[in-house]
Write an enzyme that holds these catalytic residues in place. Sequence first.
Site, PDB file in Angstrom:
ATOM      1  N   ASP A  47       0.881  -1.157   0.000  1.00  0.00           N
ATOM      2  CA  ASP A  47       0.000   0.000   0.000  1.00  0.00           C
ATOM      3  C   ASP A  47       0.937   1.230   0.000  1.00  0.00           C
ATOM      4  O   ASP A  47       2.127   1.103   0.307  1.00  0.00           O
ATOM      5  CB  ASP A  47      -0.842  -0.061   1.284  1.00  0.00           C
ATOM      6  CG  ASP A  47      -1.479   1.260   1.636  1.00  0.00           C
ATOM      7  OD1 ASP A  47      -2.160   1.825   0.768  1.00  0.00           O
ATOM      8  OD2 ASP A  47      -1.276   1.736   2.771  1.00  0.00           O
ATOM      9  N   ASP A  58      -0.038   5.141   0.978  1.00  0.00           N
ATOM     10  CA  ASP A  58      -0.242   6.086   2.098  1.00  0.00           C
ATOM     11  C   ASP A  58      -0.205   5.375   3.450  1.00  0.00           C
ATOM     12  O   ASP A  58      -0.988   4.453   3.682  1.00  0.00           O
ATOM     13  CB  ASP A  58      -1.599   6.780   1.966  1.00  0.00           C
ATOM     14  CG  ASP A  58      -1.637   7.737   0.797  1.00  0.00           C
ATOM     15  OD1 ASP A  58      -1.003   8.789   0.897  1.00  0.00           O
ATOM     16  OD2 ASP A  58      -2.295   7.416  -0.209  1.00  0.00           O
TER      17      ASP A  58
HETATM   18  O1  M1P Z   1      -4.563   6.117   0.786  1.00  0.00           O
HETATM   19  C1  M1P Z   1      -5.242   5.957  -0.416  1.00  0.00           C
HETATM   20  C2  M1P Z   1      -6.223   7.090  -0.627  1.00  0.00           C
HETATM   21  O2  M1P Z   1      -5.504   8.291  -0.877  1.00  0.00           O
HETATM   22  C3  M1P Z   1      -6.271   9.410  -1.086  1.00  0.00           C
HETATM   23  O3  M1P Z   1      -7.078   9.640   0.036  1.00  0.00           O
HETATM   24  P1  M1P Z   1      -7.240  11.057   0.805  1.00  0.00           P
HETATM   25  O4  M1P Z   1      -6.889  12.141  -0.136  1.00  0.00           O
HETATM   26  O5  M1P Z   1      -8.668  11.048   1.255  1.00  0.00           O
HETATM   27  O6  M1P Z   1      -6.288  10.996   1.983  1.00  0.00           O
HETATM   28  C4  M1P Z   1      -7.201   9.227  -2.274  1.00  0.00           C
HETATM   29  O7  M1P Z   1      -6.442   9.215  -3.460  1.00  0.00           O
HETATM   30  C5  M1P Z   1      -7.994   7.944  -2.124  1.00  0.00           C
HETATM   31  O8  M1P Z   1      -8.666   7.680  -3.341  1.00  0.00           O
HETATM   32  C6  M1P Z   1      -7.095   6.778  -1.824  1.00  0.00           C
HETATM   33  O9  M1P Z   1      -7.857   5.630  -1.558  1.00  0.00           O
END
Ligand code: M1P
Length: 249
Positions: A12, A14
């Site tokens: 993953d 983020d």
């Molecule tokens: O972590 C993945 C997510 O990252 C973004 O989320 P947010 O901007 O809400 O923190 C988006 O690109 C989301 O689509 C994605 O799942």
Amino acid sequence: MAARKNVLYLFDVDGTLTPPRQRISEQLRDFLLQQVQPRVRLGLVSGSDYGKIVEQLNGEDVAAKFDYVFCENGLVHYQNGELKSKQSILNHLGETKLQKLINFALNYLSKIELPAKRGNFIEFRSGMINISPVGRSCSQAEREQFVVYDTEHRIRAKFVEALQDEFKDINLTFALGGQISIDVFPTGWDKTYCLNHVAEAKFDEIHFFGDKTVPGGNDYEIFTHESTLGHTVTSPDDTKEQLKKLLNI
Ligand code: M1P
């Protein structure tokens, strides 16, 4: 060093390789490409689209070094830097249902008040729709402010309940992927979708590393999938530590 194993390590982005929506550190990038990739194949899977992933990796040339980059849960799929396939939520749902969804979301959003509202509330991607109450063009400070407000007032959770109720006859999933938005996609188009693209390679093992692995988290389905060995991480530093132990580096 021994020959590379027929094993895939899938990450993953983020919270696993980067802080949410931020860039990967040079140290972790070099560690992955110089120490991990000679031992196993490397893949990324994120709900985000290609542009955001490339930004977080610090460039397309870095993205191209990964064996697989699965954007939008694998609905858009790159292999060794080359675009291999793309799914379309528009083709899947059709214009009428899609507009019903967008109109409902815009109407709902017009009725809520937040500490800040900016722009880009609905992002139309290839394989999913991303809806953000604060708006994707908010600043980092506004993003952080929304996270606190959302935790207290359940803005996204209530929005998801309303969406689920309104669209109960359409097979859609409304997922809290990140910090400020909701990912909307046909049920089944979660991160397990990307496993279709690696089936042919017949890996001996597929390890998945993610931070949102509990039920309701957007890593849960792939983390618990029968084809993967799941690892829960708490931060990019933790990911590195777990890799060092697993690979005896
Ligand atoms: O972590 C993945 C997510 O990252 C973004 O989320 P947010 O901007 O809400 O923190 C988006 O690109 C989301 O689509 C994605 O799942």
